[in-house]
Scaffold this motif. Sequence first.
Motif, PDB file in Angstrom:
ATOM      1  N   THR A   1       0.798  -1.055   0.102  1.00  0.00           N
ATOM      2  CA  THR A   1       0.086   0.025   0.107  1.00  0.00           C
ATOM      3  C   THR A   1       0.799   1.387   0.121  1.00  0.00           C
TER       4      THR A   1
ATOM      5  N   THR B   1      -3.312   2.027   5.531  1.00  0.00           N
ATOM      6  CA  THR B   1      -3.912   1.113   4.818  1.00  0.00           C
ATOM      7  C   THR B   1      -3.103  -0.454   5.065  1.00  0.00           C
TER       8      THR B   1
ATOM      9  N   VAL C   1      -8.749  -5.604   3.038  1.00  0.00           N
ATOM     10  CA  VAL C   1      -7.951  -4.339   3.407  1.00  0.00           C
ATOM     11  C   VAL C   1      -8.764  -3.583   4.404  1.00  0.00           C
TER      12      VAL C   1
ATOM     13  N   LYS D   1      -6.725   5.064  -1.764  1.00  0.00           N
ATOM     14  CA  LYS D   1      -5.616   4.307  -1.680  1.00  0.00           C
ATOM     15  C   LYS D   1      -5.162   3.096  -2.724  1.00  0.00           C
TER      16      LYS D   1
ATOM     17  N   ILE E   1      -3.615  -0.371  -4.166  1.00  0.00           N
ATOM     18  CA  ILE E   1      -2.990  -1.509  -3.366  1.00  0.00           C
ATOM     19  C   ILE E   1      -2.427  -2.353  -4.647  1.00  0.00           C
TER      20      ILE E   1
ATOM     21  N   SER F   1      -8.149  -1.032  -5.356  1.00  0.00           N
ATOM     22  CA  SER F   1      -8.077   0.271  -4.483  1.00  0.00           C
ATOM     23  C   SER F   1      -9.276   0.420  -3.871  1.00  0.00           C
TER      24      SER F   1
END
Length: 129
Positions: free
Chosen positions: A66, A71, A90, A103, A105, A118
């Motif tokens: 991340t 996160t 998550v 965010k 990922i 995300s």
Amino acid sequence: MKNLFFTLLLSLIAFTVSAQDSVGPVVTFQESTYEFGDIHQGDVVEHIFKFTNTGDTPLVITNVTTTCGCTAPKWPKEPIAAGDEGEIIVRFNSRGKRGVQNKPITVYSNAKNTTRISITTNVLVEEKN
């Protein structure tokens, strides 16, 4: 001699075609983005991204990263067989955040492509009088 050359050529073509038929592991997510909507500063929210290995060999997830410590991902450490499902959990901690948050990922595995998922949310801050 011609027959030997012809046989070798056909064998090479057959080998090339069968090697191309092997896909390897493929990560297919049910969704690539999840929107939490409005949350309040300090809330901790969580989402489960479900996926299937749609390839023809076992999938091994080696890492999930991340862009910030707010996160936190959890992923399966065991191989996911072809056709089987798995999930990446998550968790997002909104402490100290405000406004729209996106965010990304990144999922690293033995699949041919790196996969990105995300989460997004809008962190509301209560004004103190």
